[in-house]
Design a protein around this motif. Structure first.
Motif, PDB file in Angstrom:
ATOM      1  N   PHE A   1       0.814  -1.220   0.000  1.00  0.00           N
ATOM      2  CA  PHE A   1       0.000   0.000   0.000  1.00  0.00           C
ATOM      3  C   PHE A   1       0.847   1.269   0.000  1.00  0.00           C
ATOM      4  N   HIS A   2       2.156   1.129   0.189  1.00  0.00           N
ATOM      5  CA  HIS A   2       3.002   2.324   0.235  1.00  0.00           C
ATOM      6  C   HIS A   2       2.957   3.103  -1.072  1.00  0.00           C
ATOM      7  N   GLN A   3       2.684   2.412  -2.168  1.00  0.00           N
ATOM      8  CA  GLN A   3       2.613   3.109  -3.455  1.00  0.00           C
ATOM      9  C   GLN A   3       1.354   3.955  -3.584  1.00  0.00           C
ATOM     10  N   GLN A   4       0.375   3.706  -2.715  1.00  0.00           N
ATOM     11  CA  GLN A   4      -0.865   4.499  -2.709  1.00  0.00           C
ATOM     12  C   GLN A   4      -1.126   4.971  -1.272  1.00  0.00           C
ATOM     13  N   ILE A   5      -0.108   5.566  -0.699  1.00  0.00           N
ATOM     14  CA  ILE A   5      -0.142   5.837   0.737  1.00  0.00           C
ATOM     15  C   ILE A   5      -1.271   6.787   1.125  1.00  0.00           C
ATOM     16  N   HIS A   6      -1.548   7.790   0.306  1.00  0.00           N
ATOM     17  CA  HIS A   6      -2.598   8.740   0.674  1.00  0.00           C
ATOM     18  C   HIS A   6      -3.983   8.093   0.595  1.00  0.00           C
TER      19      HIS A   6
END
Length: 329
Positions: free
Chosen positions: A230-235
């Motif tokens: 999920f770090h790639q879509q953190i927001h």
């Protein structure tokens, strides 16, 4: 393991070693507990699992800002400005405290919920008549080691609370209605289903991916599985977490703020005395004010606007008329 993961791990170890030299030898012990993934959690398939809404009727949109150098005094001032803990905890309540115990580092580094804050909040819950208080998180490092080295476990026990470690059987598959990322994903549901009230306790930290780690980012520790994806879509994931969890209260500890190299930090030089504790029932508003302690604005943290759009609160803090109080500095 990817080259990026190797780099992150080396950087983490380097900073942790530096902390051991400047803060306490206990930090070095954390090196042996590094676990990049953390506990995966076994998915227990539960049909149509619904998580509780912990909000309290009549307490919507409450927020206070207390200034002081002593955590225990300052958090008490912040809560008294909202009517005291009795406004949120009723006699006999089972209270769950979601801390940030992510890293096996000593509390002086500011990467985790400070044990002084935790001790005082547990005491206030029990004084308000709580029947039982439990503390939980799903750390990045080995859970048992994190709870001990951060001082969170000893503080919880000394104050009269228990600790719920993230054992596999405490996870269940959960899908956020309307969510794009939290779909059939292992969530630390068992403690949430146990509790009558949920209070989040988070430190103010810089975060190299999201810009800031505050109360809504703190819910990340309820996720199991290979959550690093999920770090790639953190927001987006932070906004979805804000939609997944409706707390009774959140408390943001900016007595000292991690201004750089978050979320792990590793040096006392990363910290700044900001002498502020923010408490409230609107996590978006609390985080909006917390961002200011890091010198950041709403525009710097896209997840604030996303969470507001999802109905988790408001970035227009002034509309909530925050109560500001001052203690000794």
């Amino acid at each position: 393991m990817s080259a990026e993961a190797h780099t992150n791990r080396r950087e983490f170890l380097r900073r942790l070693l530096g902390a051991a030299l400047t803060a306490t030898g206990a930090g070095a012990l954390g090196l042996s507990f590094w676990d990049r993934w953390g506990p995966r959690g076994t998915i227990s398939h539960t049909q149509n699992l619904i998580l509780p809404d912990f909000s309290i009727p009549g307490q919507t949109g409450k927020i206070s800002v207390a200034h002081g150098s002593d955590r225990a005094q300052t958090v008490t001032l912040a809560l008294n400005a909202l009517g005291g803990m009795k406004a949120f905890v009723q006699p006999g309540d089972k209270v769950l405290l979601k801390v940030n115990a992510a890293f096996a580092t000593p509390p002086a580094l500011g990467a985790t919920t400070h044990p002084q804050l935790l001790s005082q909040v547990v005491a206030l819950c029990l004084q308000a008549g709580a029947g039982q208080v439990m503390v939980t998180d799903n750390p990045i490092n080995d859970p048992a080691s994190c709870f001990e080295l951060t001082g969170i476990g000893p503080a919880a026990r000394s104050a009269g609370a228990g600790v719920m470690l993230p054992a596999s059987e405490r996870f269940a598959a959960y899908s956020l209605p309307g969510g794009h990322l939290i779909r059939n994903w292992p969530v630390l549901c068992n403690p949430l289903l146990w509790a009558d009230k949920l209070i989040g306790l988070a430190p103010v930290k810089d975060h190299h991916r999201s810009g800031a780690s505050l109360t809504m980012k703190n819910w990340y520790g309820l996720l199991g599985g290979p959550r690093n994806i999920f770090h790639q879509q953190i927001h987006t994931i932070i906004a979805e977490l804000a939609g997944m969890i409706t707390p009774s209260l959140v408390i943001l500890d900016g007595t000292q703020s991690m201004m750089a190299n978050g979320p792990t930090g590793g040096s006392l030089n990363d910290l700044k005395a900001t002498h502020t504790v923010i408490a409230g029932t609107d996590p978006v508003a609390v985080d909006t004010l917390g961002a200011g302690l890091l010198g950041k604005t709403v525009a710097d943290l896209p997840y604030l606007a996303l969470a507001e759009k999802a109905g988790a609160g408001t970035v227009r803090v002034e509309a909530l008329h925050p109560v500001e109080v001052n203690g000794p500095l």
